[in-house]
Write a protein that holds these residues in place. Structure first.
Motif, PDB file in Angstrom:
ATOM      1  N   LYS A  25      26.384 -15.450   0.798  1.00  0.00           N
ATOM      2  CA  LYS A  25      26.974 -14.643   1.865  1.00  0.00           C
ATOM      3  C   LYS A  25      28.117 -13.782   1.344  1.00  0.00           C
ATOM      4  O   LYS A  25      28.737 -14.078   0.334  1.00  0.00           O
ATOM      5  CB  LYS A  25      27.448 -15.518   3.013  1.00  0.00           C
ATOM      6  CG  LYS A  25      28.591 -16.409   2.678  1.00  0.00           C
ATOM      7  CD  LYS A  25      28.947 -17.276   3.883  1.00  0.00           C
ATOM      8  CE  LYS A  25      29.892 -18.355   3.437  1.00  0.00           C
ATOM      9  NZ  LYS A  25      29.564 -19.657   3.860  1.00  0.00           N
ATOM     10  N   SER A  40      33.504 -10.455   8.946  1.00  0.00           N
ATOM     11  CA  SER A  40      32.571 -11.510   9.319  1.00  0.00           C
ATOM     12  C   SER A  40      31.702 -11.861   8.119  1.00  0.00           C
ATOM     13  O   SER A  40      31.515 -11.052   7.206  1.00  0.00           O
ATOM     14  CB  SER A  40      31.694 -11.090  10.501  1.00  0.00           C
ATOM     15  OG  SER A  40      30.834 -10.032  10.141  1.00  0.00           O
ATOM     16  N   GLU A  42      28.278 -12.384   6.400  1.00  0.00           N
ATOM     17  CA  GLU A  42      26.951 -11.805   6.574  1.00  0.00           C
ATOM     18  C   GLU A  42      26.077 -12.146   5.374  1.00  0.00           C
ATOM     19  O   GLU A  42      26.580 -12.463   4.302  1.00  0.00           O
ATOM     20  CB  GLU A  42      27.037 -10.274   6.712  1.00  0.00           C
ATOM     21  CG  GLU A  42      27.905  -9.783   7.844  1.00  0.00           C
ATOM     22  CD  GLU A  42      27.386 -10.112   9.233  1.00  0.00           C
ATOM     23  OE1 GLU A  42      26.177 -10.419   9.370  1.00  0.00           O
ATOM     24  OE2 GLU A  42      28.184 -10.070  10.177  1.00  0.00           O
ATOM     25  N   TRP A  43      24.775 -12.059   5.566  1.00  0.00           N
ATOM     26  CA  TRP A  43      23.846 -12.197   4.460  1.00  0.00           C
ATOM     27  C   TRP A  43      23.805 -10.892   3.677  1.00  0.00           C
ATOM     28  O   TRP A  43      24.172  -9.825   4.184  1.00  0.00           O
ATOM     29  CB  TRP A  43      22.453 -12.493   4.978  1.00  0.00           C
ATOM     30  CG  TRP A  43      22.251 -13.899   5.448  1.00  0.00           C
ATOM     31  CD1 TRP A  43      23.162 -14.918   5.449  1.00  0.00           C
ATOM     32  CD2 TRP A  43      21.056 -14.430   5.999  1.00  0.00           C
ATOM     33  NE1 TRP A  43      22.597 -16.051   5.950  1.00  0.00           N
ATOM     34  CE2 TRP A  43      21.295 -15.783   6.302  1.00  0.00           C
ATOM     35  CE3 TRP A  43      19.806 -13.910   6.267  1.00  0.00           C
ATOM     36  CZ2 TRP A  43      20.328 -16.614   6.848  1.00  0.00           C
ATOM     37  CZ3 TRP A  43      18.848 -14.728   6.813  1.00  0.00           C
ATOM     38  CH2 TRP A  43      19.101 -16.070   7.089  1.00  0.00           C
ATOM     39  N   LEU A  55      22.176  -6.163   9.077  1.00  0.00           N
ATOM     40  CA  LEU A  55      23.030  -6.462  10.227  1.00  0.00           C
ATOM     41  C   LEU A  55      22.186  -6.502  11.490  1.00  0.00           C
ATOM     42  O   LEU A  55      21.504  -5.532  11.817  1.00  0.00           O
ATOM     43  CB  LEU A  55      24.143  -5.421  10.362  1.00  0.00           C
ATOM     44  CG  LEU A  55      25.142  -5.358   9.199  1.00  0.00           C
ATOM     45  CD1 LEU A  55      26.151  -4.234   9.423  1.00  0.00           C
ATOM     46  CD2 LEU A  55      25.839  -6.688   8.992  1.00  0.00           C
ATOM     47  N   ALA A  69      28.165  -8.830  13.794  1.00  0.00           N
ATOM     48  CA  ALA A  69      27.613  -7.711  13.021  1.00  0.00           C
ATOM     49  C   ALA A  69      27.563  -6.425  13.839  1.00  0.00           C
ATOM     50  O   ALA A  69      27.612  -5.328  13.284  1.00  0.00           O
ATOM     51  CB  ALA A  69      26.223  -8.061  12.508  1.00  0.00           C
TER      52      ALA A  69
END
Length: 174
Positions: A25, A40, A42-43, A55, A69
């Motif tokens: 991440k 935040s 996120e991948w 997103l 996202a």
């Protein structure tokens, strides 16, 4: 002369590329028009050192509940500048990090299929409980993929230190 960890134990070259392939991440940061910063987890997927961030603005429920996202999607539509940190490790002897700053560009077309294949390999396993939803036609169509054109990237790997740094202070007799 003081040096940064980026200089002392750099994470660069093939080591950084391999780390970006496996890391799970990114802590993505974007800002709105007032300058407020939104962060935040996120991948992401990496193709060499090019980062792609998917997103999902909503979770896909009938109420169209938005996700963190969604704020990034809105911020990027007005100001494409993003930054992020990709890190792992809990102890000083195993901690490593890559940080970047760049411009986010929406990625569309056939290449999204390649990004989905990379995501499937990185994040999912056979019979994963969210596999079907993540790759459903509706989720894929609503997802925004951003290519990050990196202006600045550096990293460090504390695992390369022979031992943790110790600030030692001794008082010698006069």
């Amino acid at each position: 002369m003081a040096v940064s960890l980026n200089e002392f134990v750099p994470l660069d070259g093939i080591g950084r590329r391999a780390y970006l392939q496996r890391a799970r991440k990114v802590r993505l940061a974007s800002s709105d028009d007032s300058g407020a910063i939104h962060v935040s987890a996120e991948w992401f997927v990496a193709d060499e050192e090019t980062l792609y961030i998917p997103l999902d603005g909503a979770i896909g429920d009938p109420g169209a509940t938005t996700t963190p996202a969604n704020i990034h999607i809105n911020n990027i539509s007005r100001n494409n500048v993003v930054s992020g940190v990709i890190d792992e490790g809990d102890e000083i002897t195993e901690f490593r990090s890559v940080h970047f700053r760049g411009i986010a560009h929406l990625t569309e077309g056939d290449f999204v299929e390649t990004l989905l294949d990379i995501s499937a390999e990185k994040y999912f396993y056979h019979a994963h409980p969210h596999l079907e939803f993540y790759f459903s036609d509706g989720a894929v169509k609503n997802r925004r993929w951003y290519r990050i054109d990196v202006d600045e990237m550096s990293g460090w790997d504390a695992r390369l230190l022979a031992q943790p740094p110790i600030n030692e202070r001794r008082l010698l007799p006069k």
